[in-house]
Design a protein around this motif. Structure first.
Motif, short mmCIF file in Angstrom:
data_model
loop_
_atom_site.label_atom_id
_atom_site.label_comp_id
_atom_site.label_asym_id
_atom_site.label_seq_id
_atom_site.Cartn_x
_atom_site.Cartn_y
_atom_site.Cartn_z
N ALA A 156 -14.16 -2.93 23.58
CA ALA A 156 -13.78 -3.89 22.56
C ALA A 156 -14.52 -5.21 22.74
O ALA A 156 -15.01 -5.82 21.76
CB ALA A 156 -12.27 -4.12 22.60
N LYS B 232 -4.04 -1.07 18.57
CA LYS B 232 -5.12 -2.06 18.46
C LYS B 232 -5.97 -1.71 17.25
O LYS B 232 -6.46 -0.59 17.13
CB LYS B 232 -5.97 -2.08 19.73
CG LYS B 232 -7.05 -3.18 19.73
CD LYS B 232 -7.88 -3.09 21.00
CE LYS B 232 -7.08 -3.50 22.22
NZ LYS B 232 -6.73 -4.95 22.16
N TYR B 233 -6.14 -2.67 16.35
CA TYR B 233 -6.94 -2.48 15.15
C TYR B 233 -8.24 -3.26 15.26
O TYR B 233 -8.27 -4.39 15.76
CB TYR B 233 -6.19 -2.95 13.90
CG TYR B 233 -5.02 -2.08 13.52
CD1 TYR B 233 -5.21 -0.92 12.77
CD2 TYR B 233 -3.73 -2.40 13.92
CE1 TYR B 233 -4.13 -0.13 12.41
CE2 TYR B 233 -2.66 -1.60 13.58
CZ TYR B 233 -2.87 -0.47 12.82
OH TYR B 233 -1.80 0.32 12.48
N ASP C 32 -3.72 -6.67 17.87
CA ASP C 32 -2.66 -5.77 18.33
C ASP C 32 -1.44 -5.90 17.43
O ASP C 32 -1.02 -7.01 17.09
CB ASP C 32 -2.25 -6.10 19.77
CG ASP C 32 -3.33 -5.74 20.77
OD1 ASP C 32 -4.10 -4.81 20.47
OD2 ASP C 32 -3.42 -6.40 21.83
N PHE D 84 -10.26 -7.91 17.10
CA PHE D 84 -9.33 -6.88 17.53
C PHE D 84 -7.93 -7.47 17.54
O PHE D 84 -7.68 -8.50 18.16
CB PHE D 84 -9.72 -6.36 18.91
CG PHE D 84 -10.98 -5.55 18.89
CD1 PHE D 84 -10.94 -4.19 18.61
CD2 PHE D 84 -12.21 -6.15 19.13
CE1 PHE D 84 -12.11 -3.44 18.58
CE2 PHE D 84 -13.38 -5.41 19.10
CZ PHE D 84 -13.33 -4.05 18.83
N ARG E 188 2.34 0.24 20.44
CA ARG E 188 1.33 -0.78 20.22
C ARG E 188 0.03 -0.12 19.76
O ARG E 188 -0.43 0.87 20.33
CB ARG E 188 1.07 -1.57 21.50
CG ARG E 188 2.25 -2.39 21.98
CD ARG E 188 2.48 -3.61 21.12
NE ARG E 188 1.44 -4.62 21.29
CZ ARG E 188 1.43 -5.78 20.64
NH1 ARG E 188 2.38 -6.06 19.77
NH2 ARG E 188 0.47 -6.66 20.85
#
Length: 244
Positions: A172, A152-153, A185, A183, A150
């Motif tokens: 975040a 997170k961007y 995922d 954000f 996974r």
């Protein structure tokens, strides 16, 4: 001379095979892979760099991997095995070859050999699958497999840019309250390479794939005869010669 080179991985590999064929470094290996493909539906070639003649640049070469050594994901449907979740190659290597390849694992290799020799009397058939006492050889299992991860961007809707975010959930939340950032995922599938012995639970190597793009592994499937079974699996030409 073949001079046209494309950047697409599959076409680039085709050009590489043609180059090695022109230099005379793959004739026997290609014949063996072709024979395996006719019998079982798929042969295998393994690219490598040979530094004997040119210790600086090296020369591209191909080795043949016997079809008996390769275990692939049975759900594979693509010719190039890009959809495989795993591909395994198992082969015999002597304990001295292994200690040369993995000098930092020498003590574990020697201990595994001792354990296999001690267990041979109690479980001779089982140990013979993974250790050859007479030849002092181990069956080495090289597994290329996909591992979900996974990520997170941090996505900026205004600029359309995004990048991985490695901060905490509190960080975040704080950034999202002050900046126009979302954000998101996502799950990606990393490819890892694990080299192990079937004796003693010894892991010689466990690392991410050295390739920045596909394929899942470094072996090239060779399919000379395109014919599929009803379940989508490839078959060799000799299947048609068998008595139904």
């Amino acid at each position: 001379t073949r001079v046209h080179i494309t950047q697409k991985p599959d076409a680039l590999m085709t050009e590489l095979v043609k180059y090695v064929m022109d230099s005379g470094g793959v004739d026997y290996e290609l014949s063996d892979a072709f024979k395996d493909g006719l019998i079982g539906g798929r042969g295998w070639l393994v690219p490598r760099i040979d530094y004997r003649a040119d210790p600086i640049q090296g020369e591209p070469r191909f080795d043949h991997a016997d079809w008996r050594e390769v275990l692939r994901d049975p759900a594979v449907r693509r010719y190039d095995c890009m959809d495989a979740q795993y591909i395994i190659r198992h082969r015999w290597l002597s304990r001295w070859q292994l200690t040369d390849l993995y000098p930092n694992k020498k003590s574990q290799i020697e201990r595994a050999a001792y354990m296999a020799q001690q267990a041979e009397v109690e479980h001779p058939n089982q140990q013979a699958l993974y250790f050859d006492n007479k030849g002092q050889r181990f069956r080495v299992i090289e597994t290329w497999w996909r591992k979900p991860r996974r990520i997170k961007y941090a996505y900026d809707a205004q600029s359309g840019s995004f990048e991985p975010f490695g901060g905490t959930a509190e960080q975040a939340t704080s950034l999202a309250s002050r900046l126009p950032i979302q954000f998101i995922d996502r799950t990606v599938q990393d490819v890892r390479v694990t080299v192990s012995l079937g004796v003693g639970g010894v892991v010689l190597e466990d690392k991410p794939t050295p390739y920045t793009q596909e394929p899942i592994n470094r072996m090239l499937p060779f399919i000379p005869y395109v014919a599929e079974e009803t379940d989508g699996k490839f078959r060799g030409i000799v299947r048609d010669l068998k008595d139904p």
